[in-house]
Design a protein around this motif. Structure first.
Motif, PDB file in Angstrom:
ATOM      1  N   PRO A 149       0.823  -1.211   0.000  1.00 43.69           N
ATOM      2  CA  PRO A 149       0.000   0.000   0.000  1.00 43.69           C
ATOM      3  C   PRO A 149       0.858   1.263   0.000  1.00 43.69           C
ATOM      4  CG  PRO A 149      -0.892  -1.602   1.531  1.00 43.69           C
ATOM      5  CD  PRO A 149       0.429  -2.139   1.069  1.00 43.69           C
ATOM      6  N   ALA A 150       0.308   2.308  -0.570  1.00 47.32           N
ATOM      7  CA  ALA A 150       1.051   3.553  -0.718  1.00 47.32           C
ATOM      8  C   ALA A 150       1.334   4.204   0.624  1.00 47.32           C
ATOM      9  CB  ALA A 150       0.259   4.519  -1.599  1.00 47.32           C
ATOM     10  N   GLN A 151       2.429   4.947   0.668  1.00 42.18           N
ATOM     11  CA  GLN A 151       2.785   5.698   1.863  1.00 42.18           C
ATOM     12  C   GLN A 151       1.859   6.906   2.022  1.00 42.18           C
ATOM     13  OE1 GLN A 151       5.206   4.971   4.139  1.00 42.18           O
ATOM     14  NE2 GLN A 151       5.732   3.088   3.058  1.00 42.18           N
ATOM     15  N   LYS A 152       1.749   7.396   3.241  1.00 41.96           N
ATOM     16  CA  LYS A 152       0.959   8.591   3.520  1.00 41.96           C
ATOM     17  C   LYS A 152       1.501   9.754   2.709  1.00 41.96           C
ATOM     18  CE  LYS A 152      -0.669  11.459   7.368  1.00 41.96           C
ATOM     19  NZ  LYS A 152      -0.610  11.680   8.840  1.00 41.96           N
ATOM     20  N   GLN A 153       0.611  10.603   2.221  1.00 40.91           N
ATOM     21  CA  GLN A 153       1.028  11.737   1.410  1.00 40.91           C
ATOM     22  C   GLN A 153       2.038  12.597   2.161  1.00 40.91           C
ATOM     23  OE1 GLN A 153      -2.143  14.375   0.225  1.00 40.91           O
ATOM     24  NE2 GLN A 153      -0.865  15.528  -1.201  1.00 40.91           N
ATOM     25  N   SER A 154       3.186  12.868   1.538  1.00 38.77           N
ATOM     26  CA  SER A 154       4.266  13.602   2.193  1.00 38.77           C
ATOM     27  C   SER A 154       4.440  15.022   1.678  1.00 38.77           C
ATOM     28  CB  SER A 154       5.595  12.838   2.028  1.00 38.77           C
ATOM     29  OG  SER A 154       5.900  12.672   0.651  1.00 38.77           O
ATOM     30  N   GLU A 155       3.928  15.305   0.465  1.00 43.08           N
ATOM     31  CA  GLU A 155       4.014  16.661  -0.072  1.00 43.08           C
ATOM     32  C   GLU A 155       2.748  16.976  -0.842  1.00 43.08           C
ATOM     33  OE1 GLU A 155       6.801  17.454  -3.184  1.00 43.08           O
ATOM     34  OE2 GLU A 155       6.633  15.446  -4.059  1.00 43.08           O
ATOM     35  N   ALA A 156       2.524  18.272  -1.012  1.00 38.11           N
ATOM     36  CA  ALA A 156       1.337  18.702  -1.748  1.00 38.11           C
ATOM     37  C   ALA A 156       1.418  18.241  -3.201  1.00 38.11           C
ATOM     38  CB  ALA A 156       1.202  20.214  -1.682  1.00 38.11           C
ATOM     39  N   VAL A 157       0.253  18.054  -3.808  1.00 37.81           N
ATOM     40  CA  VAL A 157       0.154  17.692  -5.227  1.00 37.81           C
ATOM     41  C   VAL A 157      -0.746  18.708  -5.909  1.00 37.81           C
ATOM     42  CG1 VAL A 157      -0.612  15.970  -6.895  1.00 37.81           C
ATOM     43  CG2 VAL A 157       0.496  15.229  -4.783  1.00 37.81           C
ATOM     44  N   THR A 158      -0.297  19.204  -7.058  1.00 37.09           N
ATOM     45  CA  THR A 158      -1.079  20.155  -7.842  1.00 37.09           C
ATOM     46  C   THR A 158      -1.361  19.552  -9.213  1.00 37.09           C
ATOM     47  OG1 THR A 158      -0.030  22.046  -6.737  1.00 37.09           O
ATOM     48  CG2 THR A 158      -1.149  22.470  -8.821  1.00 37.09           C
ATOM     49  N   ILE A 159      -2.636  19.467  -9.564  1.00 33.09           N
ATOM     50  CA  ILE A 159      -3.052  18.962 -10.876  1.00 33.09           C
ATOM     51  C   ILE A 159      -3.541  20.157 -11.689  1.00 33.09           C
ATOM     52  CG2 ILE A 159      -4.575  17.395 -12.134  1.00 33.09           C
ATOM     53  CD1 ILE A 159      -4.783  15.727  -9.578  1.00 33.09           C
ATOM     54  N   VAL A 160      -2.950  20.361 -12.846  1.00 32.83           N
ATOM     55  CA  VAL A 160      -3.221  21.565 -13.640  1.00 32.83           C
ATOM     56  C   VAL A 160      -3.773  21.210 -15.014  1.00 32.83           C
ATOM     57  CG1 VAL A 160      -2.262  23.722 -14.531  1.00 32.83           C
ATOM     58  CG2 VAL A 160      -1.261  22.670 -12.500  1.00 32.83           C
ATOM     59  N   GLY A 161      -4.844  21.901 -15.402  1.00 34.50           N
ATOM     60  CA  GLY A 161      -5.309  21.864 -16.779  1.00 34.50           C
ATOM     61  C   GLY A 161      -6.334  20.813 -17.134  1.00 34.50           C
ATOM     62  N   ALA A 162      -6.612  19.887 -16.244  1.00 34.01           N
ATOM     63  CA  ALA A 162      -7.559  18.811 -16.567  1.00 34.01           C
ATOM     64  C   ALA A 162      -8.998  19.303 -16.502  1.00 34.01           C
ATOM     65  CB  ALA A 162      -7.374  17.648 -15.606  1.00 34.01           C
ATOM     66  N   THR A 163      -9.874  18.619 -17.221  1.00 32.52           N
ATOM     67  CA  THR A 163     -11.315  18.840 -17.072  1.00 32.52           C
ATOM     68  C   THR A 163     -11.757  18.116 -15.802  1.00 32.52           C
ATOM     69  OG1 THR A 163     -11.665  18.999 -19.459  1.00 32.52           O
ATOM     70  CG2 THR A 163     -13.589  18.480 -18.093  1.00 32.52           C
ATOM     71  N   ALA A 164     -12.216  18.872 -14.821  1.00 30.45           N
ATOM     72  CA  ALA A 164     -12.596  18.287 -13.526  1.00 30.45           C
ATOM     73  C   ALA A 164     -14.090  18.016 -13.494  1.00 30.45           C
ATOM     74  CB  ALA A 164     -12.195  19.216 -12.387  1.00 30.45           C
ATOM     75  N   HIS A 165     -14.446  16.759 -13.321  1.00 31.00           N
ATOM     76  CA  HIS A 165     -15.843  16.351 -13.162  1.00 31.00           C
ATOM     77  C   HIS A 165     -16.096  16.263 -11.661  1.00 31.00           C
ATOM     78  CE1 HIS A 165     -16.117  15.224 -17.488  1.00 31.00           C
ATOM     79  NE2 HIS A 165     -14.814  15.023 -17.314  1.00 31.00           N
ATOM     80  N   ILE A 166     -16.772  17.256 -11.122  1.00 33.99           N
ATOM     81  CA  ILE A 166     -16.874  17.408  -9.672  1.00 33.99           C
ATOM     82  C   ILE A 166     -17.617  16.248  -9.020  1.00 33.99           C
ATOM     83  CG2 ILE A 166     -17.558  18.971  -7.813  1.00 33.99           C
ATOM     84  CD1 ILE A 166     -15.372  19.997  -9.712  1.00 33.99           C
ATOM     85  N   GLY A 167     -18.582  15.666  -9.724  1.00 35.20           N
ATOM     86  CA  GLY A 167     -19.357  14.563  -9.162  1.00 35.20           C
ATOM     87  C   GLY A 167     -20.731  14.974  -8.696  1.00 35.20           C
ATOM     88  N   ASN A 168     -20.999  16.284  -8.704  1.00 40.04           N
ATOM     89  CA  ASN A 168     -22.320  16.785  -8.313  1.00 40.04           C
ATOM     90  C   ASN A 168     -23.063  17.400  -9.499  1.00 40.04           C
ATOM     91  OD1 ASN A 168     -20.877  19.096  -8.762  1.00 40.04           O
ATOM     92  ND2 ASN A 168     -21.067  19.925  -6.692  1.00 40.04           N
ATOM     93  N   GLY A 169     -22.569  17.120 -10.711  1.00 35.63           N
ATOM     94  CA  GLY A 169     -23.169  17.663 -11.920  1.00 35.63           C
ATOM     95  C   GLY A 169     -22.392  18.800 -12.524  1.00 35.63           C
ATOM     96  N   GLU A 170     -21.434  19.357 -11.774  1.00 35.26           N
ATOM     97  CA  GLU A 170     -20.654  20.482 -12.260  1.00 35.26           C
ATOM     98  C   GLU A 170     -19.378  20.004 -12.946  1.00 35.26           C
ATOM     99  OE1 GLU A 170     -19.864  23.136  -9.049  1.00 35.26           O
ATOM    100  OE2 GLU A 170     -21.962  23.242  -8.404  1.00 35.26           O
ATOM    101  N   VAL A 171     -18.870  20.846 -13.870  1.00 38.20           N
ATOM    102  CA  VAL A 171     -17.634  20.557 -14.590  1.00 38.20           C
ATOM    103  C   VAL A 171     -16.794  21.827 -14.654  1.00 38.20           C
ATOM    104  CG1 VAL A 171     -16.612  19.833 -16.780  1.00 38.20           C
ATOM    105  CG2 VAL A 171     -18.739  18.778 -16.000  1.00 38.20           C
ATOM    106  N   ILE A 172     -15.504  21.699 -14.377  1.00 34.62           N
ATOM    107  CA  ILE A 172     -14.556  22.797 -14.565  1.00 34.62           C
ATOM    108  C   ILE A 172     -13.635  22.392 -15.707  1.00 34.62           C
ATOM    109  CG2 ILE A 172     -12.752  24.207 -13.513  1.00 34.62           C
ATOM    110  CD1 ILE A 172     -13.942  23.604 -10.789  1.00 34.62           C
ATOM    111  N   GLU A 173     -13.732  23.111 -16.828  1.00 35.22           N
ATOM    112  CA  GLU A 173     -13.016  22.705 -18.041  1.00 35.22           C
ATOM    113  C   GLU A 173     -11.501  22.769 -17.895  1.00 35.22           C
ATOM    114  OE1 GLU A 173     -14.311  21.357 -20.567  1.00 35.22           O
ATOM    115  OE2 GLU A 173     -16.451  21.723 -20.221  1.00 35.22           O
ATOM    116  N   ASN A 174     -10.999  23.842 -17.296  1.00 34.45           N
ATOM    117  CA  ASN A 174      -9.553  24.036 -17.131  1.00 34.45           C
ATOM    118  C   ASN A 174      -9.287  24.215 -15.640  1.00 34.45           C
ATOM    119  OD1 ASN A 174      -6.826  24.653 -17.467  1.00 34.45           O
ATOM    120  ND2 ASN A 174      -7.233  26.817 -17.909  1.00 34.45           N
ATOM    121  N   SER A 175      -9.070  23.119 -14.950  1.00 33.41           N
ATOM    122  CA  SER A 175      -9.090  23.159 -13.494  1.00 33.41           C
ATOM    123  C   SER A 175      -7.703  23.220 -12.871  1.00 33.41           C
ATOM    124  CB  SER A 175      -9.810  21.918 -12.943  1.00 33.41           C
ATOM    125  OG  SER A 175      -9.063  20.747 -13.227  1.00 33.41           O
ATOM    126  N   LEU A 176      -7.701  23.695 -11.633  1.00 30.18           N
ATOM    127  CA  LEU A 176      -6.526  23.654 -10.774  1.00 30.18           C
ATOM    128  C   LEU A 176      -6.946  22.970  -9.481  1.00 30.18           C
ATOM    129  CD1 LEU A 176      -3.634  24.518  -9.894  1.00 30.18           C
ATOM    130  CD2 LEU A 176      -4.680  26.617  -9.013  1.00 30.18           C
TER     131      LEU A 176
END
Length: 439
Positions: free
Chosen positions: A24-51
């Motif tokens: 199993p993976a280790q506990k998160q040790s540093e922040a992670v930034t995801i840039v530019g993806a289309t984010a499907h929020i899961g509640n019906g909303e979408v962010i086309e160019n997300s951070l």
């Protein structure tokens, strides 16, 4: 006797050799930034160019990348052209309770008896199951582990799919009691010389009365002298107090109506219908009583000769249009292996009329709400668990469901499984063979 012992020993060794997964993976040790993806929020909303930024296992920022100059933090994942989704949630699953159907020592989904509220699926959950491991490459990262059998099967728990053991896996312990509602009809029992066709179950009312009697007995024991331990009755206390949901596995219209009346008679607040194949006929009653339905997977054929050929495909959409809160579950034939197809079940519902983002809710936010874990899972929102994944394309379409990264509580988990290892092994075999033939 020695032969039998040797046989079981071999089975145990075989099961052990087939069940070890990646560390199993280790506990998160540093922040992670995801840039530019289309984010499907899961509640019906979408962010086309997300951070999206998450640290310490939780989402700290999610917004439109073009509308902010926020400084990126930690590891930066450039995901332009890709899609980010909340981890998919699989309700009513026996994952981790059975590894190989034909090897009895690996089958622990049922116990002997009819009224078993004290049976807990969590302590039997195998976190190192290779079947569980195979869920992650399709984005299925969380599941409700449910016992089977009897009238009252026992108590389920909700787990995440990257853990050393069941203690580490637990997300919500003992979340609900599961009842297999009696059927008003049954097939003829050939061993009694009965006709094999469907017929009225003459014991139906008696079966319901037995269930009611057990509830009354438990209430009486809880209200009386509790000096002598009684595990089944004691396990009913959180049911009566509303701390534990009641999941009723039932399909027929009459049976669903009787289950709703049982809910009222027993004064049960948290009540969920599981399966609900004929729930459309009583949708108004379900909505009026605020009862959600975990609809069975759509990849099946109609049960009745006079039903539309696409009835299973559109049932979820039709119930949603009638105002019933719904999510998808995948029990049935080969249910553990088929659970990995959960995103494609939602995709099928979308193909038969439901909006794509609404269909996504059937395996994310709606599932989380019904299971009672929506405070941390089911959507991509600030403050919630960083349980999410990045897909090359549309995750509800098997052609686009190609994961590059997956995170559970902020920990990046492996997407390698026994199946991917075999795929690489044999694809290389034929690749090398083709190269040799071309020389």
């Amino acid at each position: 006797m020695k032969i039998r012992i040797t046989f079981y020993l071999i089975c145990f060794l075989l099961a052990g050799s087939l069940s070890a997964q990646q560390t199993p993976a280790q506990k998160q040790s540093e922040a992670v930034t995801i840039v530019g993806a289309t984010a499907h929020i899961g509640n019906g909303e979408v962010i086309e160019n997300s951070l999206i930024i998450f640290e310490d296992g939780k989402i700290t920022q999610i917004m439109d990348a073009g509308s902010t100059k926020m400084q990126y933090r930690g590891e930066i994942i450039q995901a332009e052209g890709k899609h980010v989704y909340p981890g998919f949630i699989a309700p009513n699953s026996t994952l981790g309770l059975v590894e190989i159907d034909a090897v009895r020592p690996t089958d622990d989904e049922d116990e002997i008896g009819e009224m078993l509220p004290n049976v807990r699926s969590l302590i039997a959950y195998n976190a190192e199951s290779k079947v569980v491991e195979s869920m992650r490459p399709n984005g299925v990262l969380v599941g409700q582990i449910v016992p089977r059998g009897g009238t009252i099967s026992g108590t389920s728990s909700i787990v995440q799919f990257d853990a050393w053991n069941w203690e580490d896996a637990a997300v919500k312990v003992d979340d609900g009691l599961h009842i297999n509602w009696p059927s008003a009809f049954r097939r003829g029992r050939w061993w009694r010389g009965e006709d094999p066709g469907l017929k009225k179950n003459e014991d139906y009312d008696q079966d319901i009365q037995k269930l009611s009697d057990f509830f009354a007995q438990s209430k009486a024991w809880l209200a009386g002298d509790r000096s002598t331990p009684n595990l089944p009755d004691e396990a009913m206390e959180p049911v009566f107090s509303g701390k534990k949901k009641v999941y009723v596995h039932v399909d027929g219209e009459k049976e669903i109506l009787d289950a709703i009346q049982f809910k009222k008679d027993q004064d049960l607040d948290e009540f969920v219908i599981v399966g609900g194949y004929h729930a459309l006929g009583v949708a108004d009653e379900l909505k009026a009583n605020n009862i959600p339905v975990l609809v069975n997977r759509p990849h099946t054929t109609p049960n009745m000769d006079d039903q539309d050929y696409d009835y299973p495909y559109k049932l979820a959409k039709l119930l949603a249009e009638r105002g019933v809160m719904i999510a998808l579950e995948s029990s049935g034939q080969m249910e553990r292996m088929n659970t990995r197809n959960l995103p494609f079940y939602a995709g099928t519902v979308a193909a038969f009329g439901m909006d794509k983002e609404e269909a996504l809710k059937l395996i994310t936010s709606n599932s989380a709400k019904i299971l009672g874990i929506d405070d941390m899972y089911g959507t991509l929102e600030k403050g919630k668990s960083a349980t999410l994944f990045i897909s090359e394309g549309d995750a509800l379409d098997m052609r686009g469901n190609i994961l590059s990264h997956a995170f559970i509580d902020g920990r990046e988990v492996s997407l390698e499984t026994h199946q991917t290892e075999l795929w690489k092994r044999y694809s290389n075999k034929y690749k090398n063979q083709k190269e040799e033939e071309s020389k």
